[in-house]
Scaffold this motif. Structure first.
Motif, mmCIF file in Angstrom:
data_model
loop_
_atom_site.group_PDB
_atom_site.id
_atom_site.type_symbol
_atom_site.label_atom_id
_atom_site.label_comp_id
_atom_site.label_asym_id
_atom_site.label_seq_id
_atom_site.Cartn_x
_atom_site.Cartn_y
_atom_site.Cartn_z
ATOM 1 N N UNK A 102 4.133 -3.837 2.576
ATOM 2 C CA UNK A 102 5.093 -3.013 3.321
ATOM 3 C C UNK A 102 4.166 -2.038 3.122
ATOM 4 N N UNK A 103 4.771 -1.258 3.454
ATOM 5 C CA UNK A 103 4.005 0.152 3.470
ATOM 6 C C UNK A 103 4.755 1.366 2.865
ATOM 7 N N UNK A 104 4.197 2.125 2.262
ATOM 8 C CA UNK A 104 4.797 3.366 1.905
ATOM 9 C C UNK A 104 4.412 4.938 2.029
ATOM 10 N N UNK A 105 5.033 5.332 2.728
ATOM 11 C CA UNK A 105 3.580 6.769 3.042
ATOM 12 C C UNK A 105 4.738 8.009 2.584
ATOM 13 N N UNK B 260 0.693 -1.233 0.008
ATOM 14 C CA UNK B 260 0.392 0.167 0.797
ATOM 15 C C UNK B 260 0.841 1.523 0.457
ATOM 16 N N UNK B 261 0.710 2.028 -0.964
ATOM 17 C CA UNK B 261 0.802 3.360 -0.737
ATOM 18 C C UNK B 261 0.077 4.177 -0.428
ATOM 19 N N UNK C 113 -4.889 7.212 5.405
ATOM 20 C CA UNK C 113 -5.992 5.873 4.774
ATOM 21 C C UNK C 113 -5.363 5.122 5.193
ATOM 22 N N UNK C 114 -4.038 4.440 3.770
ATOM 23 C CA UNK C 114 -2.800 3.345 4.155
ATOM 24 C C UNK C 114 -2.372 3.065 5.560
ATOM 25 N N UNK C 115 -2.420 3.825 6.584
ATOM 26 C CA UNK C 115 -2.006 3.321 7.606
ATOM 27 C C UNK C 115 -3.115 2.936 8.086
ATOM 28 N N UNK C 116 -3.959 3.161 7.934
ATOM 29 C CA UNK C 116 -5.646 2.659 8.745
ATOM 30 C C UNK C 116 -5.763 0.906 7.929
ATOM 31 N N UNK C 117 -5.345 0.796 6.327
ATOM 32 C CA UNK C 117 -5.096 -0.343 5.537
ATOM 33 C C UNK C 117 -4.201 -1.221 7.136
ATOM 34 N N UNK C 118 -3.447 -0.694 7.284
ATOM 35 C CA UNK C 118 -2.181 -1.420 7.346
ATOM 36 C C UNK C 118 -2.091 -2.043 8.624
#
Length: 242
Positions: free
Chosen positions: A95-98, A74-75, A83-88
């Motif tokens: 992996x997560x990219x902010x 998720x990026x 929103x990506x943090x919520x999904x993660x």
């Protein structure tokens, strides 16, 4: 197959993350999805949606990718980063990219600098590059206050989830971002619970970080984090052991 969900920012559209999405689509066996959040886009109306609509849409998108793909990344850009943090925090994400993630928002010194640049352009007729002045002006004058309230509510509601993110994360922030202050990235790096986390600052990076002069550097950081087969922790261990 690897899946990647790319989430744009508040009042924005998928073009904000399009350079990243297009780059990842060129990789073999990657399914990349960059949806338009409810109320956004040319035909959207931010007066008709709430933050719950945004959360629901990214959850549905994440669940669909999880069904189809072996690994999901998720990026998130700006509000999309929250929103990506919520999904993660809720799903098994690889992996997560902010990018310029708006855990805090509005950077008065850089916003003032952008205003000065606007005045310079108006007085001298010489424009400075990468100001995105027209975009800032449009957003400030055309965004409904009800939508701003929903954005602030989304930030408030999502913050408690951040500490539950255990997914390896890469945070990238422009040091000249006029909308999201540096303390936002610092807060995210400090609060996210993952053991594996990295943070990079782009010296001349502004808010639209995917379209700036340091885009190549940005893309290199993202590709190294998402695509390189060798784990960075292994590299660090090798260096420390030699």
């Amino acid at each position: 197959m690897k899946g990647c969900l790319c989430i744009h920012g508040f009042t924005g559209e998928p073009w904000e993350v399009e350079p990243i999405a297009e780059s990842l689509r060129k990789q073999k066996d990657w399914l990349v999805y960059a949806p338009t959040l409810p109320g956004h886009g040319p035909d959207g109306d931010l007066r008709t949606v709430t933050y719950q609509h945004w959360l629901y849409m990214v959850e549905v998108a994440a669940e669909e990718l999880i069904k189809r793909c072996e690994e999901v990344y998720v990026i998130g850009f700006s509000m999309g980063g929250l929103l990506a943090c919520y999904i993660a925090a809720k799903y098994e994400i690889k992996k997560l990219v902010l990018l310029s993630a708006a855990a805090y928002y509005l950077n008065p010194p850089m916003l003032f600098e952008s205003v000065k640049a606007t005045l310079h352009t108006q007085l001298t007729g010489v424009s400075e590059p990468d100001q995105l002045v027209d975009l800032y002006r449009h957003k400030m004058t055309n965004t409904p206050m009800s939508a701003v309230v929903q954005f602030m509510t989304a930030v408030k509601k999502i913050r408690p989830y951040i500490r539950h993110v255990q997914t390896p994360v890469l945070i990238i922030q422009g040091e000249r971002d006029a909308l999201v202050p540096r303390r936002s990235s610092e807060y995210l790096f400090r609060t996210i619970g993952a053991e594996e986390k990295y943070i990079h600052y782009l010296k001349d990076g502004r808010h639209m970080i995917c379209h700036g002069f340091e885009k190549d550097q940005l893309m290199r950081h993202i590709h190294e984090f998402l695509i390189e087969k060798k784990d960075r922790r292994d590299e660090q261990n090798e260096i420390s052991s030699t």
